[in-house]
Design a protein around this motif. Structure first.
Motif: not given
Length: 148
Positions: A79-103
């Motif tokens: 889904e293109p949205l997965v790619g579009q929001m990838a940079p934000t996902a990294l920031v959000m993941g870090r903000a809530c302690g789930r960066l490893n899950a995003v990675l």
């Protein structure tokens, strides 16, 4: 979403809203969540997911944002949205302690043996130093684009 936009527009113009902003946001969130359940697996799902992600980001609900994003990523990695929001996902993941899950989700996307836009955008987010910026703390994350 129209209700949320109207409340935000009223703030800008100084007009008063007929409903409190918190109530409008709660109603919009509830309707988006219900819509996602109803339209799961259809072409409307990414549209509703995008709206919910925007609302969750505006509310600062990083944990739910990551949950919604990863659900889409694992079920619809192309889904293109997965790619579009990838940079934000990294920031959000870090903000809530789930960066490893995003990675880990990104690792799954990059290992799909097909060529698709979302994969390229996830790879670009990983290669552009977004992770280093995300790890640098809140001051650095302000410089990160939020998808699009």
């Amino acid at each position: 979403m129209r209700d949320v936009v109207n409340v935000q527009g009223m703030r800008v113009t100084g007009r008063t809203a007929s409903l409190p902003a918190a109530e409008v946001h709660a109603r919009a969130r509830r309707e988006l969540e219900e819509g996602l359940a109803e339209f799961r697996g259809t072409g409307e799902e990414p549209v509703l997911t995008h709206g919910l992600l925007l609302l969750l980001a505006s509310e600062g609900d990083h944990a739910r944002w990551v949950e919604v994003y990863l659900d889409l990523l694992y079920r619809r990695p192309t889904e293109p949205l997965v790619g579009q929001m990838a940079p934000t996902a990294l920031v959000m993941g870090r903000a809530c302690g789930r960066l490893n899950a995003v990675l880990e989700g990104f690792r799954q996307v990059t290992h799909v043996p097909l060529d698709f836009e979302a994969k390229h955008r996830v790879q670009a987010a990983l290669a552009s130093g977004v992770i280093a910026q995300a790890d640098a703390g809140p001051a650095a994350s302000g410089a990160i684009r939020t998808g699009g």
